[in-house]
Motif scaffolding. Sequence first.
Motif, PDB file in Angstrom:
ATOM      1  N   ARG A   1      56.589 -57.568  60.818  1.00  0.00           N
ATOM      2  CA  ARG A   1      57.236 -58.842  61.143  1.00  0.00           C
ATOM      3  C   ARG A   1      56.397 -60.042  60.704  1.00  0.00           C
ATOM      4  NH1 ARG A   1      56.405 -56.259  65.914  1.00  0.00           N
ATOM      5  NH2 ARG A   1      54.664 -56.976  67.174  1.00  0.00           N
ATOM      6  N   GLU A   2      55.110 -59.843  60.452  1.00  0.00           N
ATOM      7  CA  GLU A   2      54.259 -60.938  59.977  1.00  0.00           C
ATOM      8  C   GLU A   2      53.886 -60.765  58.509  1.00  0.00           C
ATOM      9  OE1 GLU A   2      51.284 -62.532  62.505  1.00  0.00           O
ATOM     10  OE2 GLU A   2      52.099 -61.526  64.266  1.00  0.00           O
ATOM     11  N   ASN A   3      54.322 -59.638  57.909  1.00  0.00           N
ATOM     12  CA  ASN A   3      54.089 -59.359  56.496  1.00  0.00           C
ATOM     13  C   ASN A   3      52.611 -59.447  56.128  1.00  0.00           C
ATOM     14  OD1 ASN A   3      54.968 -58.572  53.965  1.00  0.00           O
ATOM     15  ND2 ASN A   3      55.095 -60.667  53.235  1.00  0.00           N
ATOM     16  N   GLY A   4      51.788 -58.790  56.934  1.00  0.00           N
ATOM     17  CA  GLY A   4      50.366 -58.804  56.643  1.00  0.00           C
ATOM     18  C   GLY A   4      49.571 -58.091  57.717  1.00  0.00           C
ATOM     19  N   ILE A   5      48.273 -58.362  57.738  1.00  0.00           N
ATOM     20  CA  ILE A   5      47.339 -57.682  58.632  1.00  0.00           C
ATOM     21  C   ILE A   5      46.816 -58.684  59.648  1.00  0.00           C
ATOM     22  CG2 ILE A   5      45.183 -56.385  58.741  1.00  0.00           C
ATOM     23  CD1 ILE A   5      45.853 -55.568  55.758  1.00  0.00           C
ATOM     24  N   THR A   6      46.891 -58.298  60.924  1.00  0.00           N
ATOM     25  CA  THR A   6      46.492 -59.180  62.016  1.00  0.00           C
ATOM     26  C   THR A   6      45.309 -58.584  62.773  1.00  0.00           C
ATOM     27  OG1 THR A   6      47.917 -58.111  63.663  1.00  0.00           O
ATOM     28  CG2 THR A   6      48.914 -59.871  62.323  1.00  0.00           C
ATOM     29  N   ALA A   7      44.775 -59.362  63.709  1.00  0.00           N
ATOM     30  CA  ALA A   7      43.681 -58.891  64.559  1.00  0.00           C
ATOM     31  C   ALA A   7      44.118 -57.668  65.364  1.00  0.00           C
ATOM     32  CB  ALA A   7      43.220 -60.011  65.487  1.00  0.00           C
ATOM     33  N   GLN A   8      45.370 -57.640  65.766  1.00  0.00           N
ATOM     34  CA  GLN A   8      45.856 -56.488  66.524  1.00  0.00           C
ATOM     35  C   GLN A   8      45.850 -55.219  65.663  1.00  0.00           C
ATOM     36  OE1 GLN A   8      49.567 -57.087  68.551  1.00  0.00           O
ATOM     37  NE2 GLN A   8      49.289 -55.269  69.796  1.00  0.00           N
ATOM     38  N   ASP A   9      46.167 -55.347  64.384  1.00  0.00           N
ATOM     39  CA  ASP A   9      46.101 -54.194  63.478  1.00  0.00           C
ATOM     40  C   ASP A   9      44.671 -53.669  63.372  1.00  0.00           C
ATOM     41  OD1 ASP A   9      48.884 -54.263  62.697  1.00  0.00           O
ATOM     42  OD2 ASP A   9      48.386 -55.988  61.456  1.00  0.00           O
ATOM     43  N   ILE A  10      43.715 -54.577  63.280  1.00  0.00           N
ATOM     44  CA  ILE A  10      42.302 -54.188  63.193  1.00  0.00           C
ATOM     45  C   ILE A  10      41.868 -53.475  64.476  1.00  0.00           C
ATOM     46  CG2 ILE A  10      39.933 -55.063  63.015  1.00  0.00           C
ATOM     47  CD1 ILE A  10      41.417 -55.134  60.337  1.00  0.00           C
ATOM     48  N   ARG A  11      42.247 -54.021  65.637  1.00  0.00           N
ATOM     49  CA  ARG A  11      41.907 -53.368  66.910  1.00  0.00           C
ATOM     50  C   ARG A  11      42.516 -51.967  66.984  1.00  0.00           C
ATOM     51  NH1 ARG A  11      42.891 -58.561  68.780  1.00  0.00           N
ATOM     52  NH2 ARG A  11      44.942 -58.005  69.579  1.00  0.00           N
ATOM     53  N   GLN A  12      43.755 -51.857  66.545  1.00  0.00           N
ATOM     54  CA  GLN A  12      44.421 -50.553  66.573  1.00  0.00           C
ATOM     55  C   GLN A  12      43.717 -49.573  65.634  1.00  0.00           C
ATOM     56  OE1 GLN A  12      48.629 -50.867  65.844  1.00  0.00           O
ATOM     57  NE2 GLN A  12      49.036 -48.794  66.527  1.00  0.00           N
ATOM     58  N   ALA A  13      43.331 -50.015  64.458  1.00  0.00           N
ATOM     59  CA  ALA A  13      42.613 -49.150  63.517  1.00  0.00           C
ATOM     60  C   ALA A  13      41.292 -48.670  64.119  1.00  0.00           C
ATOM     61  CB  ALA A  13      42.374 -49.885  62.200  1.00  0.00           C
ATOM     62  N   HIS A  14      40.587 -49.548  64.845  1.00  0.00           N
ATOM     63  CA  HIS A  14      39.356 -49.133  65.528  1.00  0.00           C
ATOM     64  C   HIS A  14      39.660 -48.032  66.550  1.00  0.00           C
ATOM     65  CE1 HIS A  14      36.111 -51.703  64.071  1.00  0.00           C
ATOM     66  NE2 HIS A  14      36.939 -52.729  64.074  1.00  0.00           N
ATOM     67  N   GLU A  15      40.746 -48.175  67.274  1.00  0.00           N
ATOM     68  CA  GLU A  15      41.112 -47.146  68.269  1.00  0.00           C
ATOM     69  C   GLU A  15      41.476 -45.829  67.586  1.00  0.00           C
ATOM     70  OE1 GLU A  15      43.302 -47.871  71.756  1.00  0.00           O
ATOM     71  OE2 GLU A  15      42.551 -49.926  71.970  1.00  0.00           O
ATOM     72  N   PHE A  16      42.129 -45.897  66.430  1.00  0.00           N
ATOM     73  CA  PHE A  16      42.417 -44.670  65.692  1.00  0.00           C
ATOM     74  C   PHE A  16      41.119 -43.989  65.274  1.00  0.00           C
ATOM     75  CE2 PHE A  16      46.628 -46.664  64.052  1.00  0.00           C
ATOM     76  CZ  PHE A  16      47.287 -46.311  65.214  1.00  0.00           C
ATOM     77  N   ASN A  17      40.140 -44.771  64.835  1.00  0.00           N
ATOM     78  CA  ASN A  17      38.845 -44.199  64.466  1.00  0.00           C
ATOM     79  C   ASN A  17      38.162 -43.539  65.657  1.00  0.00           C
ATOM     80  OD1 ASN A  17      39.162 -44.977  61.822  1.00  0.00           O
ATOM     81  ND2 ASN A  17      37.564 -46.540  61.847  1.00  0.00           N
TER      82      ASN A  17
END
Length: 95
Positions: free
Chosen positions: A72-88
Amino acid sequence: MLYTDGELDEQLRQLEGWKREGHVLIRKYTFEEFMKGIAFVDEVAAISEAFGRHPHITIDYRNVTLHLATDRENGITAQDIRQAHEFNEAFDKTR
């Protein structure tokens, strides 16, 4: 709020294994056993539900690839980065 290119580059330096392709974050995780990869996908699903954001998931035997972006924002947000950290973190626990 979307990251600028410079901000995103800085975030990616702190995010092990992830790379950027356009407006998408991508990481391929490799497991010693197929079922460990499936257990990881279960963790990814739980994390994704908590965030209310769901990555594209590809399972190829012992490899799981995640594609993460905020459509919906057509890009990468801080929330995406936080989620990627949780996936790691989930990967570290699962493997």
